[in-house]
Design a protein around this motif. Structure first.
Motif, PDB file in Angstrom:
ATOM      1  N   LEU A  75       1.146 -18.905  -0.865  1.00 34.07           N
ATOM      2  CA  LEU A  75       0.880 -18.476  -2.240  1.00 34.07           C
ATOM      3  C   LEU A  75       1.938 -17.460  -2.666  1.00 34.07           C
ATOM      4  N   PRO A  76       2.368 -17.509  -3.932  1.00 30.86           N
ATOM      5  CA  PRO A  76       3.356 -16.528  -4.400  1.00 30.86           C
ATOM      6  C   PRO A  76       2.750 -15.134  -4.492  1.00 30.86           C
ATOM      7  N   GLN A  77       3.605 -14.131  -4.309  1.00 31.35           N
ATOM      8  CA  GLN A  77       3.145 -12.756  -4.435  1.00 31.35           C
ATOM      9  C   GLN A  77       2.956 -12.412  -5.909  1.00 31.35           C
ATOM     10  N   PRO A  78       1.982 -11.537  -6.233  1.00 29.44           N
ATOM     11  CA  PRO A  78       1.817 -11.094  -7.621  1.00 29.44           C
ATOM     12  C   PRO A  78       3.037 -10.299  -8.090  1.00 29.44           C
ATOM     13  N   ALA A  79       3.205 -10.193  -9.395  1.00 32.02           N
ATOM     14  CA  ALA A  79       4.389  -9.543  -9.962  1.00 32.02           C
ATOM     15  C   ALA A  79       4.524  -8.088  -9.524  1.00 32.02           C
ATOM     16  N   ASP A  80       3.388  -7.407  -9.333  1.00 27.92           N
ATOM     17  CA  ASP A  80       3.449  -5.989  -8.967  1.00 27.92           C
ATOM     18  C   ASP A  80       3.501  -5.769  -7.459  1.00 27.92           C
ATOM     19  N   TYR A  81       3.693  -6.846  -6.692  1.00 27.36           N
ATOM     20  CA  TYR A  81       3.666  -6.725  -5.235  1.00 27.36           C
ATOM     21  C   TYR A  81       4.708  -5.734  -4.716  1.00 27.36           C
ATOM     22  N   PRO A  82       5.988  -5.812  -5.154  1.00 33.01           N
ATOM     23  CA  PRO A  82       6.983  -4.874  -4.597  1.00 33.01           C
ATOM     24  C   PRO A  82       6.597  -3.412  -4.796  1.00 33.01           C
ATOM     25  N   ALA A  83       6.094  -3.077  -5.986  1.00 32.66           N
ATOM     26  CA  ALA A  83       5.727  -1.687  -6.254  1.00 32.66           C
ATOM     27  C   ALA A  83       4.538  -1.258  -5.396  1.00 32.66           C
ATOM     28  N   ARG A  84       3.560  -2.145  -5.259  1.00 36.08           N
ATOM     29  CA  ARG A  84       2.368  -1.809  -4.458  1.00 36.08           C
ATOM     30  C   ARG A  84       2.733  -1.691  -2.980  1.00 36.08           C
ATOM     31  N   LEU A  85       3.627  -2.551  -2.499  1.00 36.35           N
ATOM     32  CA  LEU A  85       4.058  -2.460  -1.103  1.00 36.35           C
ATOM     33  C   LEU A  85       4.799  -1.154  -0.859  1.00 36.35           C
ATOM     34  N   LYS A  86       5.674  -0.791  -1.782  1.00 40.33           N
ATOM     35  CA  LYS A  86       6.417   0.457  -1.639  1.00 40.33           C
ATOM     36  C   LYS A  86       5.466   1.644  -1.585  1.00 40.33           C
ATOM     37  N   ALA A  87       4.449   1.636  -2.441  1.00 42.68           N
ATOM     38  CA  ALA A  87       3.473   2.724  -2.442  1.00 42.68           C
ATOM     39  C   ALA A  87       2.690   2.768  -1.137  1.00 42.68           C
ATOM     40  N   LEU A  88       2.332   1.606  -0.616  1.00 47.22           N
ATOM     41  CA  LEU A  88       1.597   1.556   0.650  1.00 47.22           C
ATOM     42  C   LEU A  88       2.450   2.082   1.795  1.00 47.22           C
ATOM     43  N   ARG A  89       3.714   1.681   1.838  1.00 45.06           N
ATOM     44  CA  ARG A  89       4.598   2.162   2.905  1.00 45.06           C
ATOM     45  C   ARG A  89       4.776   3.674   2.796  1.00 45.06           C
ATOM     46  N   ALA A  90       4.895   4.184   1.575  1.00 41.63           N
ATOM     47  CA  ALA A  90       5.027   5.629   1.394  1.00 41.63           C
ATOM     48  C   ALA A  90       3.780   6.351   1.877  1.00 41.63           C
ATOM     49  N   GLU A  91       2.614   5.777   1.594  1.00 38.54           N
ATOM     50  CA  GLU A  91       1.348   6.387   2.009  1.00 38.54           C
ATOM     51  C   GLU A  91       1.270   6.551   3.524  1.00 38.54           C
ATOM     52  N   TYR A  92       1.860   5.602   4.248  1.00 37.06           N
ATOM     53  CA  TYR A  92       1.790   5.644   5.718  1.00 37.06           C
ATOM     54  C   TYR A  92       3.069   6.182   6.357  1.00 37.06           C
ATOM     55  N   ALA A 142      -4.900  -3.778   7.179  1.00 30.81           N
ATOM     56  CA  ALA A 142      -5.975  -4.203   6.280  1.00 30.81           C
ATOM     57  C   ALA A 142      -5.529  -4.056   4.830  1.00 30.81           C
ATOM     58  N   ALA A 143      -4.885  -2.940   4.521  1.00 25.55           N
ATOM     59  CA  ALA A 143      -4.395  -2.722   3.161  1.00 25.55           C
ATOM     60  C   ALA A 143      -3.229  -3.657   2.842  1.00 25.55           C
ATOM     61  N   TYR A 144      -2.393  -3.899   3.819  1.00 23.19           N
ATOM     62  CA  TYR A 144      -1.237  -4.797   3.617  1.00 23.19           C
ATOM     63  C   TYR A 144      -1.701  -6.212   3.276  1.00 23.19           C
ATOM     64  N   ARG A 145      -2.694  -6.693   4.013  1.00 26.69           N
ATOM     65  CA  ARG A 145      -3.213  -8.038   3.728  1.00 26.69           C
ATOM     66  C   ARG A 145      -3.837  -8.110   2.332  1.00 26.69           C
ATOM     67  N   ALA A 146      -4.425  -7.009   1.905  1.00 28.24           N
ATOM     68  CA  ALA A 146      -5.083  -6.999   0.596  1.00 28.24           C
ATOM     69  C   ALA A 146      -4.097  -7.022  -0.562  1.00 28.24           C
ATOM     70  N   LEU A 147      -2.819  -6.769  -0.291  1.00 34.28           N
ATOM     71  CA  LEU A 147      -1.816  -6.806  -1.348  1.00 34.28           C
ATOM     72  C   LEU A 147      -1.578  -8.222  -1.866  1.00 34.28           C
ATOM     73  N   SER A 148      -1.874  -9.221  -1.051  1.00 32.55           N
ATOM     74  CA  SER A 148      -1.545 -10.601  -1.379  1.00 32.55           C
ATOM     75  C   SER A 148      -2.805 -11.413  -1.646  1.00 32.55           C
ATOM     76  N   PRO A 149      -2.707 -12.412  -2.503  1.00 28.67           N
ATOM     77  CA  PRO A 149      -3.848 -13.327  -2.664  1.00 28.67           C
ATOM     78  C   PRO A 149      -4.101 -14.086  -1.372  1.00 28.67           C
ATOM     79  N   GLN A 150      -5.355 -14.466  -1.148  1.00 27.46           N
ATOM     80  CA  GLN A 150      -5.720 -15.137   0.097  1.00 27.46           C
ATOM     81  C   GLN A 150      -5.710 -16.646  -0.092  1.00 27.46           C
ATOM     82  N   ALA A 151      -4.889 -17.329   0.698  1.00 26.14           N
ATOM     83  CA  ALA A 151      -4.791 -18.780   0.624  1.00 26.14           C
ATOM     84  C   ALA A 151      -6.025 -19.437   1.223  1.00 26.14           C
ATOM     85  N   THR A 152      -6.301 -20.644   0.769  1.00 30.66           N
ATOM     86  CA  THR A 152      -7.402 -21.458   1.282  1.00 30.66           C
ATOM     87  C   THR A 152      -6.841 -22.713   1.931  1.00 30.66           C
ATOM     88  N   VAL A 153      -7.713 -23.499   2.536  1.00 32.18           N
ATOM     89  CA  VAL A 153      -7.275 -24.774   3.109  1.00 32.18           C
ATOM     90  C   VAL A 153      -6.710 -25.679   2.012  1.00 32.18           C
TER      91      VAL A 153
END
Length: 411
Positions: A275-292, A317-328
């Motif tokens: 599944l494609p990443q959401p448009a705000d994924y880079p910013a949210r990932l950067k914030a998560l990495r900064a938090e840790y 757990a937070a990293y996985r939540a950044l992305s939509p969850q694929a199904t079968v």
């Protein structure tokens, strides 16, 4: 044990597929029975050693490919890959990788030695069918990442003698043989695809009858491999880049070229490739990495394995939540796309279980029947499903064997 009726049905399936029969949709058939009759093969599974990162184990503390899970999922065969990560380009780094590779190779043989009634090592496509016909699970030995090797193509002779029948030149990170679709930070394409050593390795693997895996190569590396190889190649764990623009996925041009070589693309249930990443994924990932407290110039979860255990668990757990969850359904969308693009004879399944792969509904080998169920729902015939699960891969493996130079083979 597999009954004689099941074996006879498999023979009929193969003959029917070759003659173009069985074209009527099989959606009304019982999915469990169709799955049970197919030769179900997983083209890429990692090997877990004691002490491996706990996040690569299932919730039960075991691997995602334990024998009981293979049996529960009706999985008849799999390729266990002797895979290592790419580390420092130093003698010490490569020695550690070689030790890990040797330990994983020994672990594969130990699985068979410890479970002789359930498992046997296969050294050919015919071996796979013979072992499955005896009611056992067939294990093929794969190899991934020549970082663990000396810079010498003769290393592949050793691997072939030790049972390796499928081989990939790299993983994440460039090495002396080839560039990776996920190079080290700032490394780029150091070789323009394959290095001279990598090009020589393609020829040597052909000579040895080893099936070449292109899943982790750059596009240039894929096209060079296809141009050089005398036999079909396989991408053991990839997906369609037209659906998700991830460097680990294959473009339409790559898919077309693999088909032209009569190869196979085995689709992986790895969430971020489906599944494609959401448009705000880079910013949210950067914030998560900064938090840790992780470096902001490094991608994804790199560096998170060095966090304390409790913070590591929370980060992932937070990293996985950044992305939509694929199904079968999302997973089979990629199989469907590739089948429609290059033909059902050129697509298969390779899970990359035990290395962060898996989605709800196909999280381990025990859930393999869910894929068959979804394929049936989309109108795939029983013969086509048999081809997708195992027939296509075994055809490519057999072609690699036939293309070997007899004087090169150790077996």
């Amino acid at each position: 044990m597999i009954s004689s009726a099941r074996l006879a049905h498999r023979t009929l399936l193969a003959a029917s597929a070759a003659l173009g029969l069985m074209a009527a949709p099989a959606a009304a058939q019982d999915a469990a029975a169709v799955h049970q009759r197919a030769l179900v093969l997983d083209g890429h599974v990692d090997v877990l050693l004691p002490g491996a990162n706990p996040r690569y184990f299932a919730d039960d503390g075991k691997s995602f490919s334990e024998i009981d899970k293979l049996k529960a999922g009706g999985v008849d065969a799999l390729v266990y890959a002797v895979a290592v990560s790419t580390g420092p380009q130093t003698p010490e780094g490569q020695a550690a990788a070689r030790a890990e590779a040797d330990a994983k190779l020994a672990a594969i043989h130990k699985i068979a030695a410890d479970n002789p009634g359930d498992v046997a090592i296969a050294y050919s496509a015919d071996d796979v069918r013979k072992i499955v016909g005896e009611g056992k699970i067939a294990i093929l030995i794969g190899f991934q990442n020549a970082y663990s090797l000396k810079p010498d193509v003769a290393e592949f002779d050793r691997l072939q003698k030790e049972g390796v029948r499928v081989a990939a030149l790299n993983h994440a990170g460039n090495n002396a043989f080839a560039d990776s679709s996920r190079p080290q930070q700032g490394a780029g394409e150091q070789h323009g695809g394959l290095s001279p050593l990598g090009k020589a390795a393609v020829t040597r693997l052909n000579d040895l009858g080893v099936l070449i895996d292109v899943s982790q190569l750059t596009p240039k590396g894929v096209f060079q491999t296809l141009e050089l190889s005398r036999t079909p190649v396989v991408a053991t764990h990839s997906a369609a880049r037209s659906l998700v623009d991830n460097t680990r996925n294959l473009s339409d041009a790559e898919l077309d070229a693999i088909k032209a070589k009569d190869g196979v693309v085995q689709v992986v249930p790895f969430n971020s490739y489906l599944l494609p990443q959401p448009a705000d994924y880079p910013a949210r990932l950067k914030a998560l990495r900064a938090e840790y407290g992780l470096p902001l110039d490094r991608p994804g979860y790199q560096g998170a394995d060095d966090l304390p255990k409790d913070r590591q668990d929370a980060f992932f757990a937070a990293y996985r939540a950044l992305s939509p969850q694929a199904t079968v359904k999302d997973y089979v969308d990629h199989i469907d796309y590739i089948a429609k693009r290059i033909g059902v004879d050129h697509v298969g399944i390779g899970t990359d279980f035990n290395h962060g792969s898996g989605i709800p509904g196909f999280k381990d080998e025990g859930e393999a029947p869910n894929v068959t169920r979804e394929l049936l729902a989309r109108g795939y015939t029983e013969a086509q499903i048999d081809a997708i699960w195992g027939g296509n891969f075994l055809r490519a493996l057999k072609a690699a064997e036939v293309g070997a130079q007899p004087q090169a083979r150790a077996d």
